[in-house]
Design a protein around this motif. Sequence first.
Motif, PDB file in Angstrom:
ATOM      1  N   ASP A  85       0.850  -1.186   0.000  1.00  0.00           N
ATOM      2  CA  ASP A  85       0.000   0.000   0.000  1.00  0.00           C
ATOM      3  C   ASP A  85       0.890   1.241   0.000  1.00  0.00           C
ATOM      4  N   ARG A  86       1.369   1.589  -1.204  1.00  0.00           N
ATOM      5  CA  ARG A  86       2.298   2.713  -1.330  1.00  0.00           C
ATOM      6  C   ARG A  86       1.929   3.540  -2.560  1.00  0.00           C
ATOM      7  N   ALA A  87       2.330   4.806  -2.546  1.00  0.00           N
ATOM      8  CA  ALA A  87       2.089   5.679  -3.693  1.00  0.00           C
ATOM      9  C   ALA A  87       2.764   5.106  -4.934  1.00  0.00           C
ATOM     10  N   GLY A  88       2.048   5.121  -6.038  1.00  0.00           N
ATOM     11  CA  GLY A  88       2.604   4.636  -7.290  1.00  0.00           C
ATOM     12  C   GLY A  88       2.406   3.155  -7.538  1.00  0.00           C
ATOM     13  N   MET A  89       2.126   2.408  -6.468  1.00  0.00           N
ATOM     14  CA  MET A  89       1.981   0.960  -6.560  1.00  0.00           C
ATOM     15  C   MET A  89       3.183   0.380  -7.329  1.00  0.00           C
ATOM     16  N   VAL A  90       2.973  -0.464  -8.347  1.00  0.00           N
ATOM     17  CA  VAL A  90       4.117  -1.058  -9.060  1.00  0.00           C
ATOM     18  C   VAL A  90       4.155  -0.603 -10.515  1.00  0.00           C
ATOM     19  N   ALA A  91       3.191  -1.050 -11.308  1.00  0.00           N
ATOM     20  CA  ALA A  91       3.193  -0.716 -12.735  1.00  0.00           C
ATOM     21  C   ALA A  91       3.134   0.790 -12.995  1.00  0.00           C
ATOM     22  N   PRO A  92       2.291   1.568 -12.284  1.00  0.00           N
ATOM     23  CA  PRO A  92       2.278   3.011 -12.543  1.00  0.00           C
ATOM     24  C   PRO A  92       3.625   3.683 -12.267  1.00  0.00           C
ATOM     25  N   ARG A  93       4.344   3.218 -11.247  1.00  0.00           N
ATOM     26  CA  ARG A  93       5.687   3.763 -10.996  1.00  0.00           C
ATOM     27  C   ARG A  93       6.606   3.522 -12.179  1.00  0.00           C
ATOM     28  N   ILE A  94       6.603   2.270 -12.650  1.00  0.00           N
ATOM     29  CA  ILE A  94       7.507   1.894 -13.732  1.00  0.00           C
ATOM     30  C   ILE A  94       7.164   2.636 -15.012  1.00  0.00           C
ATOM     31  N   VAL A  95       5.895   2.606 -15.384  1.00  0.00           N
ATOM     32  CA  VAL A  95       5.475   3.277 -16.611  1.00  0.00           C
ATOM     33  C   VAL A  95       5.669   4.788 -16.494  1.00  0.00           C
ATOM     34  N   GLY A  96       5.399   5.344 -15.318  1.00  0.00           N
ATOM     35  CA  GLY A  96       5.607   6.773 -15.099  1.00  0.00           C
ATOM     36  C   GLY A  96       7.060   7.171 -15.297  1.00  0.00           C
ATOM     37  N   MET A  97       7.991   6.354 -14.796  1.00  0.00           N
ATOM     38  CA  MET A  97       9.414   6.644 -14.983  1.00  0.00           C
ATOM     39  C   MET A  97       9.814   6.547 -16.448  1.00  0.00           C
ATOM     40  N   ILE A  98       9.255   5.563 -17.154  1.00  0.00           N
ATOM     41  CA  ILE A  98       9.565   5.413 -18.576  1.00  0.00           C
ATOM     42  C   ILE A  98       9.093   6.641 -19.356  1.00  0.00           C
ATOM     43  N   ILE A  99       7.885   7.088 -19.060  1.00  0.00           N
ATOM     44  CA  ILE A  99       7.354   8.280 -19.719  1.00  0.00           C
ATOM     45  C   ILE A  99       8.214   9.495 -19.378  1.00  0.00           C
ATOM     46  N   ASN A 100       8.592   9.623 -18.129  1.00  0.00           N
ATOM     47  CA  ASN A 100       9.412  10.748 -17.687  1.00  0.00           C
ATOM     48  C   ASN A 100      10.752  10.768 -18.409  1.00  0.00           C
TER      49      ASN A 100
END
Length: 220
Positions: free
Chosen positions: A134-149
């Motif tokens: 239970d953390r901000a970004g969870m798993v996939a959104p963190r990874i995809v967000g970094m890729i987009i960034n």
Amino acid sequence: MLRVLGTGYPSVLDELKGKLANVDIDWTTLDALENCEPASLSYFDWVICTNILYKQHELELIANETQVHFMLNSVVTPLYQLFGKSVLSLPHVMGCNLLATFIQRPIWEAAFYHSDIVSDIENQLNINIEKVEDRAGMVAPRIVGMIINEAYFTLQEGTATKPDIDQAMKLGTNYPHGPFEWSIKIGLDNVVAVLEATRAETQDERYKICPLLKKEALFM
């Protein structure tokens, strides 16, 4: 027939309805959960909120006054931030990654503090669940967000164009979308929100937002 109240982004709710098309559901939709009186929620079996931001005080009242199953999009605000210690006494609440494009995945990542809700969601909604922290970004959104960034940093430096980067990522990594295509589908404002929340929680500079991404999100 299950009675489900869906709130939040219309396009995401449409995607959700498509995902659950094989389940017998009577759908009701609402712009925001905060517009609903807690007493009226007792009619529903499930309340699914696709928003990424909530009015914390009102959400606490709603969740505490009803025993309806709640599925919240918790990629920006984890359950522990929404409810504090009271989350331990809310066995009917689950946090999920309900961003656009992730809903169609065969397995959903979800955060919860009571395992009973997993069997309910898998049996009633026919969705497979994988527990994550239970953390901000969870798993996939963190990874995809970094890729987009990182793609935006590459664009900002003038290394390649958006179409070239999208094509290279799809061909080189077999991703379903290029990073810029993906960012539009998810919503640039949502990408920024996920990165900001993850950086605030982790203090990790990897999530520092590219100025060009922040600028484009502002004007989209």
